[in-house]
Design an enzyme around this catalytic site. Structure first.
Site, short mmCIF file in Angstrom:
data_model
loop_
_atom_site.label_atom_id
_atom_site.label_comp_id
_atom_site.label_asym_id
_atom_site.label_seq_id
_atom_site.Cartn_x
_atom_site.Cartn_y
_atom_site.Cartn_z
N GLY A 1 89.08 -69.62 -7.59
CA GLY A 1 88.03 -68.73 -8.06
C GLY A 1 88.35 -67.30 -7.68
N GLY B 1 84.45 -60.12 -6.70
CA GLY B 1 84.62 -58.75 -6.24
C GLY B 1 85.29 -58.64 -4.89
N ASP C 1 75.41 -62.58 -0.63
CA ASP C 1 75.89 -63.07 -1.92
C ASP C 1 75.58 -64.56 -2.06
OD1 ASP C 1 77.01 -62.89 -4.43
OD2 ASP C 1 79.07 -63.20 -3.74
#
Length: 345
Positions: free
Chosen positions: A19, A22, A134
């Site tokens: 994956g 940012g 996050d």
């Protein structure tokens, strides 16, 4: 330039890309020293080129590595190979929560089990001063053994500044994963300084989605989504799923308060509210389970009653030491004494 599968980073061979976002790219890699597979997170070039950000990253990674919690992915090391800076972590084999809830809501019991595991992970991190920032379904994995694991924990900040928040937000919006803003708190999308209550808001979004199959806020662009988070009231949870207990719906609503001072003060408060409000008996985590009832005394000696009771307690204490075993199924037994011999069934 980003590494590719087959690249060697010190003793690690990158096998496949898992994956990206940012804050870097995550690979499955093989550790040739210990002959095991690990997860490696390679930092973006702009982060690696900034000495101040690298120093902060190392400090935060060390703080995260100090957390020992079954629902947090374990950090092994912070390393460097040439100009590539990377983090090695526990590799979790399982399915991301984002895939599990992509089509429909989760069963109520399972959603609350996962929620309790995420709460425990957040509590452990907050106790160390680490804020996730996050939290989203893609960062929660249900391993093949049934354990819930939270990924990407706190690598963006240990109580960071508003400037860092804005930088992370921008990196997310222009990066690959555009879904992250949907889980941001009002103060986070506004670029304000945040504390543990930003994770409480994100947890509320996560639980809302697990219980209903939809997100509480929506928008066709990051700007519209931010406006929705700042302005819109989500649809009442029970209007989307009437079987959700009223107390649980109230916990979610309080987590989603736009004013941080109106939310729960800590994840410990969230945990207490979830436990006290649960009308459904959800187990802590999926896995083998057992219960021990008192053993029947089949002997004529009444003194053996004490032995029977004590035996059940000793077995229960021994079973409680087994990793991954919880109460659930019933084990019955009997004990019979004949002279100096004892028969346990």
């Amino acid at each position: 330039m980003s590494p590719t599968p087959g690249t060697r980073l010190g003793p690690y061979t990158l096998l496949e890309l898992l994956g990206k976002g940012g804050m870097g790219e995550v690979y499955r890699a093989h550790d040739t020293r210990l002959a095991r597979d690990v997860a490696i997170k390679v930092l973006p070039a702009d982060v690696a080129a900034d000495p101040e950000r690298i120093d902060r990253f190392r400090r935060e990674a060390r703080a995260l590595a100090a957390i020992n919690h079954p629902n947090i992915v374990t950090v092994y090391s912070v390393e460097q190979d040439g100009d590539v800076h990377f983090l090695t972590m526990e590799l979790v084999e399982g399915e991301g929560l984002d895939r599990l809830i992509a089509q429909q809501a989760m069963p109520l019991d399972r959603a609350l089990q996962v929620a309790q595991a995420v709460v425990g992970a957040l509590m452990a991190a907050h106790d160390k001063g680490i804020i996730h920032r996050d939290l989203k379904p893609a960062n929660v994995v249900l391993s093949r053994s049934g354990t819930t694991k939270v990924l990407d924990f706190g690598l963006a900040k240990v109580r960071s500044s508003a400037v860092d928040d804005a930088r992370t937000q921008m990196a997310t919006e222009i990066g690959v994963v555009l879904g992250t803003p949907a889980y941001m708190s009002p103060e986070q999308v506004s670029g304000l300084d945040v504390d543990c209550r930003t994770d409480i808001f994100s947890f509320g979004v996560l639980l809302y989605e697990m219980l209903t199959g939809v997100r509480p806020f929506a928008g066709r662009s990051p700007a519209e989504l931010a406006t929705s988070i700042l302005r819109d009231a989500p649809a009442p949870l029970q209007s989307l799923r009437s079987s959700v207990p009223l107390d649980i719906a109230g916990v979610v609503a309080r987590c989603l308060e736009k004013d941080a001072t109106a939310r729960f003060v800590s994840m410990a408060d969230v945990q207490r509210a979830l436990l006290s409000g649960r009308a459904v008996a959800a187990a802590p985590e999926a896995g083998p389970s057992i219960a021990v009832l008192p053993f029947k005394n089949l002997s004529s000696d009444v003194d053996s009653e004490f032995f029977s009771d004590g035996l059940a307690e000793e077995i229960l204490n021994a079973l409680s030491q087994i990793d991954g075993l919880r109460v659930g199924t019933v084990l019955e037994g009997s004990v019979r004494r004949a002279g100096n011999r004892i028969r346990v069934a």
